[in-house]
Design a protein around this motif. Structure first.
Motif, short mmCIF file in Angstrom:
data_model
loop_
_atom_site.label_atom_id
_atom_site.label_comp_id
_atom_site.label_asym_id
_atom_site.label_seq_id
_atom_site.Cartn_x
_atom_site.Cartn_y
_atom_site.Cartn_z
N LYS A 163 -75.50 8.50 -7.66
CA LYS A 163 -74.08 8.35 -7.35
C LYS A 163 -73.38 7.74 -8.55
N LEU A 164 -72.37 8.45 -9.06
CA LEU A 164 -71.61 7.97 -10.20
C LEU A 164 -70.16 7.77 -9.79
N GLU A 165 -69.55 6.74 -10.33
CA GLU A 165 -68.14 6.47 -10.07
C GLU A 165 -67.44 6.26 -11.41
N GLU A 166 -66.75 7.29 -11.84
CA GLU A 166 -65.96 7.20 -13.06
C GLU A 166 -64.88 8.29 -13.02
N PRO A 167 -63.77 8.06 -13.70
CA PRO A 167 -62.67 9.04 -13.64
C PRO A 167 -62.97 10.30 -14.43
N LEU A 168 -62.32 11.38 -14.02
CA LEU A 168 -62.39 12.66 -14.75
C LEU A 168 -63.83 13.05 -15.05
N CYS A 169 -64.65 13.06 -14.00
CA CYS A 169 -66.09 13.16 -14.18
C CYS A 169 -66.65 14.57 -14.05
N ALA A 170 -65.82 15.57 -13.81
CA ALA A 170 -66.33 16.92 -13.59
C ALA A 170 -67.19 17.44 -14.75
N PRO A 171 -66.76 17.31 -16.01
CA PRO A 171 -67.61 17.82 -17.10
C PRO A 171 -68.98 17.14 -17.15
N LYS A 172 -69.02 15.83 -16.89
CA LYS A 172 -70.29 15.12 -16.91
C LYS A 172 -71.18 15.55 -15.75
N PHE A 173 -70.60 15.71 -14.56
CA PHE A 173 -71.38 16.16 -13.42
C PHE A 173 -71.96 17.55 -13.68
N THR A 180 -80.56 18.80 -15.54
CA THR A 180 -81.65 18.46 -14.62
C THR A 180 -82.09 19.64 -13.77
N GLY A 181 -81.42 20.77 -13.93
CA GLY A 181 -81.74 21.92 -13.11
C GLY A 181 -81.44 21.70 -11.63
N GLY A 182 -80.52 20.78 -11.37
CA GLY A 182 -80.15 20.48 -9.99
C GLY A 182 -81.21 19.70 -9.22
N LYS A 183 -82.18 19.12 -9.93
CA LYS A 183 -83.26 18.40 -9.25
C LYS A 183 -82.84 17.00 -8.79
N VAL A 184 -81.75 16.50 -9.35
CA VAL A 184 -81.21 15.20 -8.94
C VAL A 184 -79.90 15.46 -8.20
N GLY A 185 -79.87 15.16 -6.91
CA GLY A 185 -78.67 15.39 -6.12
C GLY A 185 -77.57 14.41 -6.51
N LEU A 186 -76.39 14.92 -6.80
CA LEU A 186 -75.29 14.08 -7.25
C LEU A 186 -74.32 13.78 -6.12
N PHE A 187 -73.91 12.52 -6.06
CA PHE A 187 -72.90 12.09 -5.10
C PHE A 187 -71.72 11.49 -5.83
N GLU A 188 -70.54 11.78 -5.30
CA GLU A 188 -69.33 11.19 -5.88
C GLU A 188 -68.92 9.96 -5.09
N GLY A 189 -68.50 8.93 -5.81
CA GLY A 189 -67.94 7.74 -5.18
C GLY A 189 -66.43 7.82 -5.18
N TRP A 190 -65.78 6.73 -5.52
CA TRP A 190 -64.32 6.68 -5.64
C TRP A 190 -63.60 7.15 -4.37
N GLY A 191 -64.24 6.97 -3.22
CA GLY A 191 -63.58 7.35 -1.98
C GLY A 191 -63.32 8.84 -1.84
N GLY A 192 -64.06 9.65 -2.58
CA GLY A 192 -63.89 11.10 -2.50
C GLY A 192 -62.71 11.63 -3.29
N LEU A 193 -62.17 10.82 -4.19
CA LEU A 193 -60.96 11.20 -4.93
C LEU A 193 -61.10 12.53 -5.66
N TYR A 194 -62.27 12.80 -6.22
CA TYR A 194 -62.47 14.01 -7.03
C TYR A 194 -63.30 15.08 -6.32
N MET A 207 -69.85 9.82 -1.10
CA MET A 207 -70.19 8.56 -0.45
C MET A 207 -68.95 7.68 -0.38
N PRO A 208 -68.12 7.89 0.64
CA PRO A 208 -66.92 7.07 0.82
C PRO A 208 -67.22 5.94 1.80
N GLY A 209 -66.21 5.13 2.10
CA GLY A 209 -66.33 4.18 3.18
C GLY A 209 -66.41 4.92 4.50
N LEU A 210 -67.05 4.32 5.49
CA LEU A 210 -67.28 5.01 6.75
C LEU A 210 -65.99 5.37 7.47
#
Length: 237
Positions: A163-173, A180-194, A207-210
């Motif tokens: 899980k990574l939380e940083e702005p403008l993260c699409a290129p990095k994701f 990684t060939g998709g072997k590490v599942g990625l989750f976005e934080g930031w309350g789902g902003l992106y 992974m937002p707040g419940l």
């Protein structure tokens, strides 16, 4: 239920004595299940983890595991700047029946990646057969690098999620998924902003707040199913 009562229902501690509100915790698990959520991670920032003793943290996970009874995955947060304490929490959470163990990269001080690698490797090695989710939020700079992520994945087969939380993260994701060939599942934080721009890239989830998870679950599913107008409309509302 008024707004204040609703907000309080998403807290783990009672206001009177600051003891774990076990009934409220069970209701939150039921809320997540009813909303179609696939997993819950606790105790985390929205659940006042900073007020809990280590024994209370373990108690929260045990209650969640017992009440979930296999209906939803339980991700047990096992954070500590001390590797020794983090391992102790993780191993106890595994024993309690947690499906996944979560660990936040320690960011109290500005650490070089080599020190972070040593810390994470020690942690991953301590529970080698349990899936681990690594979370990284670094207010003082960027999160862990793509090369670092690849090396950690190659060395530890139980490094399954990130899980990574940083702005403008699409290129990095996108680069992480490719490297990684998709072997590490990625989750976005930031309350789902992106999430609307990241979901088509192939992220594993958000992974937002419940309190908003049931709505964002619907948005995520709509986006993945190609119902883009519906996803954007619901997200904007």
């Amino acid at each position: 239920m008024n707004y204040l009562e609703w907000c309080r229902s998403f807290r783990l501690l009672s206001g009177e004595d600051e003891e774990i509100d076990e009934d409220a915790l069970r209701r939150l698990i039921d809320f997540a299940i009813a909303g179609g959520i696939k997993a819950v991670c606790l105790p985390a920032y929205a659940s006042e983890f900073y007020k809990l003793s280590d024994d209370e943290k373990l108690r929260v996970v045990k209650i969640a595991v017992e009440h979930a009874a296999g209906r939803i995955k339980i991700v047990a947060q096992s954070n500590s700047p001390s590797l020794k304490i983090a391992i102790r929490l993780a191993q106890a959470n595994v024993k309690a029946g947690a499906d996944v163990i979560s660990l936040a990269v320690p960011r109290i001080f500005g650490l070089p990646e080599e020190s972070i690698r040593e810390y994470l490797s020690g942690f991953l090695s301590s529970i080698p057969t349990t899936p681990v989710l690594v979370q990284d939020f670094n207010p003082g700079g960027s999160s862990i690098s793509v090369g670092f992520i690849k090396q950690l994945m190659e060395k530890h087969s139980n490094f399954k999620y990130l899980k990574l939380e940083e702005p403008l993260c699409a290129p990095k994701f996108e680069e992480i998924i490719s490297t990684t060939g998709g072997k590490v599942g990625l989750f976005e934080g930031w309350g789902g902003l992106y999430m609307l721009e990241l979901t088509p890239l192939g992220i594993a989830g958000v992974m937002p707040g419940l309190a908003v998870s049931d709505i964002l679950q619907k948005v995520f599913v709509l986006r993945r199913e190609g119902k883009h107008d519906e996803a954007f409309d619901l997200f904007e509302r």
